[in-house]
Design a protein around this motif. Structure first.
Motif, PDB file in Angstrom:
ATOM      1  N   ILE A  23       0.836  -1.202   0.000  1.00 50.21           N
ATOM      2  CA  ILE A  23       0.000   0.000   0.000  1.00 50.21           C
ATOM      3  C   ILE A  23       0.872   1.253   0.000  1.00 50.21           C
ATOM      4  O   ILE A  23       0.656   2.169  -0.795  1.00 50.21           O
ATOM      5  N   ALA A  28       2.573   1.780  -3.347  1.00 51.82           N
ATOM      6  CA  ALA A  28       1.683   2.282  -4.394  1.00 51.82           C
ATOM      7  C   ALA A  28       1.556   3.799  -4.357  1.00 51.82           C
ATOM      8  O   ALA A  28       1.277   4.421  -5.376  1.00 51.82           O
ATOM      9  N   GLU A  43      -3.675   7.680  -5.051  1.00 49.19           N
ATOM     10  CA  GLU A  43      -4.532   7.327  -3.912  1.00 49.19           C
ATOM     11  C   GLU A  43      -5.883   6.822  -4.402  1.00 49.19           C
ATOM     12  O   GLU A  43      -6.410   5.833  -3.916  1.00 49.19           O
ATOM     13  N   GLN A  49      -6.581   5.472  -7.353  1.00 51.53           N
ATOM     14  CA  GLN A  49      -6.380   4.180  -8.006  1.00 51.53           C
ATOM     15  C   GLN A  49      -6.232   3.079  -6.962  1.00 51.53           C
ATOM     16  O   GLN A  49      -6.805   1.999  -7.100  1.00 51.53           O
ATOM     17  N   LEU A  50      -5.475   3.343  -5.912  1.00 50.83           N
ATOM     18  CA  LEU A  50      -5.292   2.372  -4.842  1.00 50.83           C
ATOM     19  C   LEU A  50      -6.626   2.039  -4.179  1.00 50.83           C
ATOM     20  O   LEU A  50      -6.954   0.870  -3.963  1.00 50.83           O
ATOM     21  N   GLU A  89      -8.617  -0.180  -6.415  1.00 48.71           N
ATOM     22  CA  GLU A  89      -8.062  -1.540  -6.461  1.00 48.71           C
ATOM     23  C   GLU A  89      -8.371  -2.324  -5.185  1.00 48.71           C
ATOM     24  O   GLU A  89      -8.655  -3.515  -5.243  1.00 48.71           O
TER      25      GLU A  89
END
Length: 67
Positions: free
Chosen positions: A2, A5, A42, A44-45, A48
């Protein structure tokens, strides 16, 4: 993974003890010119990770936390 990323647009990071029900508490120092890239990473994370996770972003905060 995390933290990695989000690391792309970060100048410095500081890992702290998680509070309450959190499993991760990290502060990122991001230059203003990189703010949009950081926010995109952030988002996109969060996408996901899905609905099982809540990603909270607080800031901007004063940079003196990194001194």
């Amino acid at each position: 993974d995390i933290v990695a990323a989000l690391r792309g647009a970060v100048r410095q990071e500081h890992l702290s003890e998680p509070a309450a029900n959190d499993f991760l508490n990290v502060s990122f120092l991001v230059h203003r010119d990189e703010e949009e890239d950081f926010l995109a990473a952030e988002k996109q994370l969060a996408d996901e990770l899905g609905a099982d996770f809540t990603v909270r972003l607080h800031g901007p905060l004063p940079a003196y936390s990194f001194v």
